[in-house]
Design an enzyme around this catalytic site. Structure first.
Site, PDB file in Angstrom:
ATOM      1  CB  CYS A 164      -0.936   0.006   1.201  1.00  0.00           C
ATOM      2  SG  CYS A 164      -2.046  -1.397   1.179  1.00  0.00           S
ATOM      3  CG  HIS A 189      -3.652   2.887   1.703  1.00  0.00           C
ATOM      4  ND1 HIS A 189      -3.786   2.623   0.364  1.00  0.00           N
ATOM      5  CD2 HIS A 189      -3.943   1.731   2.344  1.00  0.00           C
ATOM      6  CE1 HIS A 189      -4.116   1.363   0.209  1.00  0.00           C
ATOM      7  NE2 HIS A 189      -4.232   0.794   1.392  1.00  0.00           N
ATOM      8  CG  ASN A 225      -6.516  -1.711   0.377  1.00  0.00           C
ATOM      9  OD1 ASN A 225      -5.801  -1.167  -0.466  1.00  0.00           O
ATOM     10  ND2 ASN A 225      -6.035  -2.212   1.500  1.00  0.00           N
TER      11      ASN A 225
HETATM   12  N1  ACO Z   1     -18.522 -10.153   7.166  1.00  0.00           N
HETATM   13  C1  ACO Z   1     -19.108 -10.421   8.356  1.00  0.00           C
HETATM   14  N2  ACO Z   1     -18.416 -10.685   9.466  1.00  0.00           N
HETATM   15  C2  ACO Z   1     -17.066 -10.671   9.371  1.00  0.00           C
HETATM   16  C3  ACO Z   1     -16.390 -10.395   8.168  1.00  0.00           C
HETATM   17  C4  ACO Z   1     -17.182 -10.124   7.035  1.00  0.00           C
HETATM   18  N3  ACO Z   1     -16.633  -9.838   5.839  1.00  0.00           N
HETATM   19  N4  ACO Z   1     -15.066 -10.453   8.407  1.00  0.00           N
HETATM   20  C5  ACO Z   1     -14.899 -10.740   9.695  1.00  0.00           C
HETATM   21  N5  ACO Z   1     -16.101 -10.894  10.281  1.00  0.00           N
HETATM   22  C6  ACO Z   1     -16.412 -11.218  11.689  1.00  0.00           C
HETATM   23  C7  ACO Z   1     -15.267 -11.890  12.386  1.00  0.00           C
HETATM   24  O1  ACO Z   1     -15.281 -13.280  12.138  1.00  0.00           O
HETATM   25  C8  ACO Z   1     -15.513 -11.544  13.822  1.00  0.00           C
HETATM   26  O2  ACO Z   1     -16.507 -12.402  14.325  1.00  0.00           O
HETATM   27  P1  ACO Z   1     -16.447 -12.949  15.850  1.00  0.00           P
HETATM   28  O3  ACO Z   1     -16.547 -11.706  16.689  1.00  0.00           O
HETATM   29  O4  ACO Z   1     -17.621 -13.847  15.930  1.00  0.00           O
HETATM   30  O5  ACO Z   1     -15.111 -13.621  15.952  1.00  0.00           O
HETATM   31  C9  ACO Z   1     -16.135 -10.158  13.765  1.00  0.00           C
HETATM   32  O6  ACO Z   1     -16.606 -10.001  12.408  1.00  0.00           O
HETATM   33  C10 ACO Z   1     -15.142  -9.062  14.091  1.00  0.00           C
HETATM   34  O7  ACO Z   1     -13.938  -9.308  13.345  1.00  0.00           O
HETATM   35  P2  ACO Z   1     -12.699  -8.353  13.432  1.00  0.00           P
HETATM   36  O8  ACO Z   1     -11.619  -8.863  12.514  1.00  0.00           O
HETATM   37  O9  ACO Z   1     -12.341  -8.123  14.847  1.00  0.00           O
HETATM   38  O10 ACO Z   1     -13.347  -7.033  12.819  1.00  0.00           O
HETATM   39  P3  ACO Z   1     -12.757  -5.599  12.745  1.00  0.00           P
HETATM   40  O11 ACO Z   1     -13.730  -4.637  13.271  1.00  0.00           O
HETATM   41  O12 ACO Z   1     -11.334  -5.536  13.231  1.00  0.00           O
HETATM   42  O13 ACO Z   1     -12.707  -5.349  11.155  1.00  0.00           O
HETATM   43  C11 ACO Z   1     -11.145  -5.305   9.340  1.00  0.00           C
HETATM   44  C12 ACO Z   1     -11.936  -6.165  10.328  1.00  0.00           C
HETATM   45  C13 ACO Z   1     -12.147  -4.539   8.494  1.00  0.00           C
HETATM   46  C14 ACO Z   1     -10.326  -6.226   8.460  1.00  0.00           C
HETATM   47  C15 ACO Z   1     -10.234  -4.332  10.117  1.00  0.00           C
HETATM   48  O14 ACO Z   1      -9.540  -5.026  11.108  1.00  0.00           O
HETATM   49  C16 ACO Z   1      -9.252  -3.583   9.250  1.00  0.00           C
HETATM   50  O15 ACO Z   1      -9.623  -2.772   8.436  1.00  0.00           O
HETATM   51  N6  ACO Z   1      -7.932  -3.798   9.447  1.00  0.00           N
HETATM   52  C17 ACO Z   1      -6.882  -3.018   8.809  1.00  0.00           C
HETATM   53  C18 ACO Z   1      -6.784  -3.198   7.309  1.00  0.00           C
HETATM   54  C19 ACO Z   1      -5.553  -2.448   6.806  1.00  0.00           C
HETATM   55  O16 ACO Z   1      -5.266  -1.336   7.196  1.00  0.00           O
HETATM   56  N7  ACO Z   1      -4.765  -3.067   5.950  1.00  0.00           N
HETATM   57  C20 ACO Z   1      -3.493  -2.445   5.581  1.00  0.00           C
HETATM   58  C21 ACO Z   1      -3.402  -2.129   4.206  1.00  0.00           C
HETATM   59  S1  ACO Z   1      -3.618  -3.523   3.185  1.00  0.00           S
HETATM   60  C22 ACO Z   1      -2.100  -3.834   2.410  1.00  0.00           C
HETATM   61  O17 ACO Z   1      -1.066  -3.375   2.734  1.00  0.00           O
HETATM   62  C23 ACO Z   1      -2.182  -4.882   1.358  1.00  0.00           C
END
Ligand code: ACO
Length: 332
Positions: A114, A259, A289
Site C-alpha cells: 500500500c 491510503h 482497497n
Molecule cells: N462479514 C461479516 N463478518 C465478518 C467479516 C465479514 N466480511 N469479516 C470478519 N467478520 C467477523 C469476524 O469473524 C468476527 O466475528 P467474531 O466476533 O464472531 O469472531 C467479527 O466479524 C469481528 O472481526 P474483526 O476482525 O475483529 O473485525 P474488525 O472490526 O477488526 O474489522 C477489518 C476487520 C475490516 C479487516 C479491520 O480489522 C481492518 O480494516 N484492518 C486493517 C486493514 C488495513 O489497514 N490493511 C493495511 C493495508 S492492506 C495492504 O497493505 C495490502
C-alpha cells in the site's frame, strides 16, 4: 536543483462493479457489516483472465499521456508499484513498457504494497532532482480479485480489496514555489507476517505444495485488528513528521489523501490531526482497497473534480504490509 511536479495523472478501473450484496454469494457477510466496519459499498474486479495489472496500468497511462499532451517516447523511465504483479517474475514494469511500445527505457518494480506509490514517488523525485531522468511514469496497479479465497476463511480479506490502476507522469520544474517538497519513508519488518502471503515462495521448498494449496497458504492473511491500530499510529506519525519537516501545521493542509484501507482508520487520523472534512478525501466506498493504486486514483479524481488546484498543499500518507508506511508533501 529542479523540483518534481505532477505533469499529468490518470486512472482506470475495470467496468465490472461488485457490490457488497453480490459478495453474499460467496461469504456469510452483509452490506451493513461491510459498510459499518470499512466504509466500502462496492469495488471493481476484472473478469478473471481478461485483464492483468499491466493492462489496467496501460489504460491509466493512455489517459495521462493524452491529458498531458505527452507521447510514450517522451518517457525516460517507468516506476511500477504493485503487490500483485502479472507474474512472479519479471515484474509488471516491463509488461507495461512492452504494451506502451517504448523498448529500452528502464522499468523499476517497487514492492512496497500500500506504500508502493509513495516509495516510487520518493525514488522518482530523487532521480528527477538529480537530473538523471526528466520524465518518469509512476504507476500503481493491482489485480487482487484473482487472489481471493472464496471459501469461508477468505471473508475478512475478500471484502476489502478492489482492482485498479493510477498513474502520474512526473517531470522537472525550476519554479521554486511548486512540486514535491518532501517524502518520508518507513518500514518495520518485525511485523511482516501480520499481513502477508506465504506461498508460493522461494523461501520454501517446494515453493508451493499440494498441502500449501489445501491449507490456503497461497491466499493473503491478515491480523486485522493489529494492522488497524498500527495503520492509525503510523499514518498519523508520518503526517506529523512531514508537516514538521516543512515547518507546516495541519491548518496549512488543503488536502490530505490517505491510503484507503478502511474508512474508520482515516476518520481516526483526520480526527487526531484536527482536520475538517473539506481537508480530506476518501473514495474507499467505490473502490475498496486498491493498494498501490489507491493514492494515484484519488489524486486524479481530486484533480478532475477541482478538489486539487494549483498552489494547494497536498499531503499523502499510506500504510501497508511489511509494515511499510510513509508520507509526501506536494505544493500542487
Ligand atoms: N462479514 C461479516 N463478518 C465478518 C467479516 C465479514 N466480511 N469479516 C470478519 N467478520 C467477523 C469476524 O469473524 C468476527 O466475528 P467474531 O466476533 O464472531 O469472531 C467479527 O466479524 C469481528 O472481526 P474483526 O476482525 O475483529 O473485525 P474488525 O472490526 O477488526 O474489522 C477489518 C476487520 C475490516 C479487516 C479491520 O480489522 C481492518 O480494516 N484492518 C486493517 C486493514 C488495513 O489497514 N490493511 C493495511 C493495508 S492492506 C495492504 O497493505 C495490502
Amino acid at each position: 536543483m529542479p523540483r518534481t511536479v505532477f505533469l499529468s495523472t490518470g486512472f482506470y478501473v475495470p467496468d465490472r462493479v461488485v457490490t457488497n450484496d453480490e459478495l453474499t454469494r460467496w461469504w456469510q457477510t452483509s452490506d451493513e457489516w461491510i459498510r459499518e466496519r470499512t466504509g466500502i459499498r462496492e469495488r471493481r474486479w476484472v473478469r478473471p483472465g481478461e485483464q492483468a495489472g499491466s493492462d489496467l496500468a496501460l489504460e491509466a497511462t493512455r489517459i495521462a499521456l493524452e491529458r498531458g499532451g505527452i507521447q510514450p517516447s517522451d518517457l525516460d523511465c517507468i516506476v511500477y508499484a504493485t503487490l500483485s504483479p502479472d507474474y512472479f517474475f519479471p515484474g509488471g514494469g516491463v509488461f507495461l513498457q512492452r504494451k506502451l511500445g517504448v523498448p529500452g527505457i528502464p522499468a523499476l518494480d517497487v514492492r512496497n504494497q500500500c506504500t508502493g506509490f509513495l516509495y516510487g514517488l520518493s525514488v522518482a523525485d530523487a532521480w528527477i532532482r538529480s537530473g538523471q531522468y526528466r520524465r518518469v511514469l509512476l504507476v500503481g496497479s493491482e489485480v487482487h480479485s484473482t487472489g481471493i479465497d472464496f471459501g469461508p476463511a477468505g471473508r475478512d480479506l475478500g471484502v476489502l480489496f478492489g482492482d485498479g490502476a493510477g498513474v502520474a507522469i512526473l517531470g522537472a520544474t525550476d519554479d521554486p514555489g511548486r512540486g514535491v517538497l518532501s517524502t518520508h519513508l518507513f518500514a518495520d519488518g518485525r511485523h511482516a507476517e501480520l499481513l502477508w502471503c506465504e506461498s508460493d515462495a522461494s523461501a520454501r521448498f517446494p515453493r508451493i505444495s499440494h498441502e500449501d494449496l489445501d491449507a490456503g497458504r497461497h491466499y493473503p492473511k491478515m491480523q486485522g485488528r493489529e494492522v488497524f491500530k498500527s495503520a492509525v499510529a503510523a499514518m498519523l506519525e508520518s503526517v506529523r513528521t512531514a508537516l514538521a519537516a516543512n515547518g507546516l501545521a495541519p491548518a496549512d493542509v488543503n488536502l490530505l489523501i490517505a491510503h484507503q484501507a478502511n474508512l474508520r482508520i482515516n476518520e481516526m487520523v483526520q480526527r487526531q490531526l484536527g482536520l475538517r472534512d473539506d481537508q480530506v478525501y476518501n473514495n474507499i466506498d467505490r473502490y475498496g482497497n486498491t493498494t498501490a493504486a489507491t493514492i494515484p486514483i484519488a489524486i486524479d479524481e481530486c484533480v478532475a473534480s477541482g478538489r486539487l488546484k494549483r498552489g494547494d498543499l497536498l499531503v499523502l500518507t499510506a500504510f501497508g504490509s511489511g509494515f511499510t508506511w510513509g508520507s509526501a508533501v506536494v505544493r500542487w
